[in-house]
Design an enzyme around this catalytic site. Structure first.
Site, mmCIF file in Angstrom:
data_model
loop_
_atom_site.group_PDB
_atom_site.id
_atom_site.type_symbol
_atom_site.label_atom_id
_atom_site.label_comp_id
_atom_site.label_asym_id
_atom_site.label_seq_id
_atom_site.Cartn_x
_atom_site.Cartn_y
_atom_site.Cartn_z
ATOM 1 N N HIS A 270 0.862 -1.194 0.000
ATOM 2 C CA HIS A 270 0.000 0.000 0.000
ATOM 3 C C HIS A 270 0.894 1.237 0.000
ATOM 4 O O HIS A 270 1.963 1.243 0.597
ATOM 5 C CB HIS A 270 -0.893 0.011 1.251
ATOM 6 C CG HIS A 270 -2.060 0.936 1.117
ATOM 7 N ND1 HIS A 270 -1.955 2.281 1.357
ATOM 8 C CD2 HIS A 270 -3.326 0.700 0.730
ATOM 9 C CE1 HIS A 270 -3.131 2.844 1.136
ATOM 10 N NE2 HIS A 270 -3.984 1.914 0.757
ATOM 11 N N ASP A 328 -7.963 -5.184 -0.241
ATOM 12 C CA ASP A 328 -8.425 -5.975 -1.393
ATOM 13 C C ASP A 328 -8.124 -7.452 -1.279
ATOM 14 O O ASP A 328 -8.568 -8.250 -2.095
ATOM 15 C CB ASP A 328 -7.775 -5.430 -2.661
ATOM 16 C CG ASP A 328 -8.212 -4.001 -2.905
ATOM 17 O OD1 ASP A 328 -7.350 -3.100 -2.893
ATOM 18 O OD2 ASP A 328 -9.426 -3.787 -3.048
HETATM 19 C C1 SDX Z 1 -6.039 0.327 -2.905
HETATM 20 O O1 SDX Z 1 -4.486 4.845 -1.852
HETATM 21 C C2 SDX Z 1 -5.379 4.147 -1.303
HETATM 22 O O2 SDX Z 1 -5.801 4.415 -0.179
HETATM 23 C C3 SDX Z 1 -5.896 2.990 -2.110
HETATM 24 C C4 SDX Z 1 -6.883 2.089 -1.381
HETATM 25 C C5 SDX Z 1 -8.161 2.825 -1.095
HETATM 26 O O3 SDX Z 1 -8.876 2.420 -0.164
HETATM 27 O O4 SDX Z 1 -8.478 3.758 -1.866
HETATM 28 O O5 SDX Z 1 -6.342 1.627 -0.165
HETATM 29 C C6 SDX Z 1 -7.234 0.874 -2.240
HETATM 30 O O6 SDX Z 1 -5.753 0.731 -4.000
HETATM 31 C C7 SDX Z 1 -5.176 -0.681 -2.159
HETATM 32 C C8 SDX Z 1 -3.919 -1.133 -2.996
HETATM 33 C C9 SDX Z 1 -4.411 -2.171 -3.986
HETATM 34 N N1 SDX Z 1 -3.347 -2.520 -4.966
HETATM 35 C C10 SDX Z 1 -2.763 -3.755 -4.933
HETATM 36 O O7 SDX Z 1 -2.954 -4.604 -4.059
HETATM 37 C C11 SDX Z 1 -1.845 -4.005 -6.123
HETATM 38 C C12 SDX Z 1 -0.552 -4.675 -5.618
HETATM 39 N N2 SDX Z 1 0.159 -3.654 -4.828
HETATM 40 C C13 SDX Z 1 1.274 -2.946 -5.476
HETATM 41 O O8 SDX Z 1 0.987 -2.600 -6.820
HETATM 42 C C14 SDX Z 1 1.827 -1.828 -4.601
HETATM 43 O O9 SDX Z 1 1.967 -2.362 -3.363
HETATM 44 C C15 SDX Z 1 1.101 -0.509 -4.482
HETATM 45 C C16 SDX Z 1 1.021 0.216 -5.786
HETATM 46 C C17 SDX Z 1 -0.262 -0.709 -3.934
HETATM 47 C C18 SDX Z 1 1.900 0.332 -3.489
HETATM 48 O O10 SDX Z 1 3.141 0.505 -3.985
HETATM 49 P P1 SDX Z 1 4.284 1.101 -2.967
HETATM 50 O O11 SDX Z 1 3.994 0.859 -1.553
HETATM 51 O O12 SDX Z 1 4.512 2.515 -3.351
HETATM 52 O O13 SDX Z 1 5.452 0.196 -3.249
HETATM 53 P P2 SDX Z 1 6.384 0.356 -4.491
HETATM 54 O O14 SDX Z 1 5.580 0.160 -5.751
HETATM 55 O O15 SDX Z 1 7.199 1.608 -4.375
HETATM 56 O O16 SDX Z 1 7.278 -0.892 -4.191
HETATM 57 C C19 SDX Z 1 8.173 -0.908 -3.065
HETATM 58 C C20 SDX Z 1 8.867 -2.243 -3.185
HETATM 59 C C21 SDX Z 1 9.335 -2.518 -4.615
HETATM 60 O O17 SDX Z 1 10.437 -3.391 -4.524
HETATM 61 P P3 SDX Z 1 11.947 -2.721 -4.519
HETATM 62 O O18 SDX Z 1 11.978 -1.800 -5.731
HETATM 63 O O19 SDX Z 1 12.043 -1.966 -3.221
HETATM 64 O O20 SDX Z 1 12.862 -3.893 -4.609
HETATM 65 O O21 SDX Z 1 7.939 -3.300 -2.856
HETATM 66 C C22 SDX Z 1 7.715 -4.109 -3.982
HETATM 67 C C23 SDX Z 1 8.182 -3.305 -5.207
HETATM 68 O O22 SDX Z 1 8.632 -4.178 -6.229
HETATM 69 N N3 SDX Z 1 6.269 -4.365 -4.014
HETATM 70 C C24 SDX Z 1 5.735 -5.564 -4.242
HETATM 71 C C25 SDX Z 1 4.340 -5.372 -4.119
HETATM 72 N N4 SDX Z 1 4.087 -4.082 -3.835
HETATM 73 C C26 SDX Z 1 5.287 -3.454 -3.775
HETATM 74 N N5 SDX Z 1 6.282 -6.766 -4.548
HETATM 75 C C27 SDX Z 1 5.426 -7.788 -4.730
HETATM 76 N N6 SDX Z 1 4.073 -7.693 -4.617
HETATM 77 C C28 SDX Z 1 3.506 -6.489 -4.319
HETATM 78 N N7 SDX Z 1 2.177 -6.394 -4.219
#
Ligand code: SDX
Length: 393
Positions: A270, A328
């Site tokens: 998140h 989710d």
């Molecule tokens: C919602 O904003 C809100 O409030 C949204 C929401 C709402 O109520 O409105 O809460 C609803 O949208 C919840 C989120 C739903 N999305 C998902 O579940 C999709 C999967 N999640 C990822 O796409 C990701 O976690 C995000 C986009 C949600 C958040 O991204 P972050 O926290 O900014 O993390 P990042 O993309 O900067 O990644 C940080 C690290 C990276 O690795 P490194 O570059 O540090 O090596 O964590 C890894 C990413 O590769 N990573 C994941 C991951 N999420 C981040 N690796 C594997 N699986 C994942 N889900």
């Protein structure tokens, strides 16, 4: 200052506006609606009462709640001509494509609630959207399964009415199970608002141009559809099904860590929560209740979800990156158990979030100081240069 975006090369979150509606502490995993913790509201309140709280800032008295619920109930039907929109869509259209279109089309019907300078018209537009989204979403579901639309009923509560509109058929009586209705109502509450997430910011930015309120909410629906945002519940259940059995979890955990593999664990991580999403905890409890009731407690998808969560919460890759299950991760399991296809999951999220979008829109429209200004940029393109005729290129 209010409403100013500040550019931060580190892309860490920066304040887009000030608001008094929802508070999140991402490190503590805390979520408050107008100061009330989300788990207390999920356990003790109802979605219609939470709507009142988000819109007006205080928990209602019995009389106020009854009046508010009556006002919503009396607006649950859509204009009869809106039924014709659905016949223009392909049967296999995604429900979010339909809901985006029909919500926007509300602007073509309700002219007495679009002068946003008039507080009364802002109020009636708000009530209409909260009242009609369940009907619009249920009609999208009925259309997709080739069944006749079911009209809303004034004798049912908000969640039961939605379930009845989705699952009742003319051939027989449909009784809404109170445990299922309770789980549905909690899902609505848990998704009602969430500070300045992408879709809420979209609604605020659209509203800052004094655009039609129905069109602003349609913009929020469109943004929510993305799999990185509201579309994650559909993607999370599809992922759990793709994993299929507990013994295949390590294969997918390895893929999630592989930078060359675009696969992400949907329902994990998140932008704000760097602790357990408090909504996921409540959702997991609801999932167990509903699956026990429906006699599917040994549901393979739930087993995979619980084992995947356990493994991920112990794995250094996820622990170091503070990747926890989010709202989710479990919601899809409940919606699937109730009988919804995955394609309906995000439309149900949009239905739930409509009150949050409206509360945030009203807060902004009511106070010009809160309007998001016109964001600027840091330009990093070509420096100024003269045109070169094609003969010289
Ligand atoms: C919602 O904003 C809100 O409030 C949204 C929401 C709402 O109520 O409105 O809460 C609803 O949208 C919840 C989120 C739903 N999305 C998902 O579940 C999709 C999967 N999640 C990822 O796409 C990701 O976690 C995000 C986009 C949600 C958040 O991204 P972050 O926290 O900014 O993390 P990042 O993309 O900067 O990644 C940080 C690290 C990276 O690795 P490194 O570059 O540090 O090596 O964590 C890894 C990413 O590769 N990573 C994941 C991951 N999420 C981040 N690796 C594997 N699986 C994942 N889900």
């Amino acid at each position: 200052q209010t409403g100013l975006f500040t550019y931060d090369p580190g892309f860490t979150s920066t304040a887009a506006c000030d608001s008094a509606i929802t508070y999140i502490d991402g490190d503590k995993g805390e979520l408050l609606y107008r100061g009330y913790p989300i788990d207390q509201l999920a356990d003790n309140s109802s979605y219609i009462e939470v709507c009142y709280l988000l819109l007006y800032g205080e928990l209602p008295s019995k009389a106020d709640l009854r009046d508010f619920e009556n006002r919503v109930t009396r607006h649950t039907m859509v204009h009869e001509q809106m039924h014709y929109f659905y016949r223009g869509f392909r049967r296999d259209a995604h429900p979010m494509a339909i809901v985006t279109g029909v919500v926007g089309a509300m602007a073509a019907f309700y002219h007495d609630s679009t002068d946003i300078s008039d507080p009364e018209q802002r109020e009636i537009a708000s009530i209409r959207m909260i009242a009609k989204l369940p009907t619009i979403v249920a009609m999208a579901y009925k259309y997709s399964v080739g069944q006749p639309f079911v009209y809303p009923r004034n004798d049912l509560d908000y969640a039961s009415n939605f379930l009845h509109m989705c699952f009742a058929v003319p051939a027989e009586e449909y009784k809404v199970d109170p445990v299922v209705a309770r789980a549905m109502d909690r899902i609505f509450t848990l998704h009602a608002d969430h500070e300045q997430n992408a879709s809420t910011s979209t609604v605020r930015l659209s509203g800052s141009s004094d655009a039609n309120p129905f069109a602003c909410i349609a913009a929020g629906v469109a943004c929510l559809w993305g799999p990185a945002h509201g579309g994650a519940n559909e993607a999370a259940l599809n992922m759990l099904r793709q994993i299929g059995t507990v013994d295949r979890i390590p294969e997918f955990i390895a893929r999630a860590k592989d930078k060359n593999d675009p696969f992400r664990l949907m329902g994990f991580g998140h932008r704000v929560y760097k602790n357990y999403d408090p909504r996921a905890a409540v959702m997991q409890e609801s999932a167990r209740e509903v699956l026990d009731l429906l006699g599917v407690e040994n549901n393979p998808t739930l087993q995979v979800a619980q084992e995947l969560e356990k493994i991920a919460l112990e794995d250094p890759y996820f622990v170091e990156r503070k990747l926890y299950p989010n709202v989710d991760f479990y919601s899809g399991i409940i919606l699937d158990a109730i009988g919804f296809p995955t394609s309906m999951f995000t439309a149900i999220f949009a239905l739930s979030r409509t009150v949050g979008w409206i509360a945030q829109w009203k807060e902004m429209i009511g106070d010009p100081q809160k309007k998001i200004g016109r964001p600027r940029q840091l330009y990093n393109g070509a420096t100024k240069r003269d045109y070169v005729d094609i003969s010289a290129r």
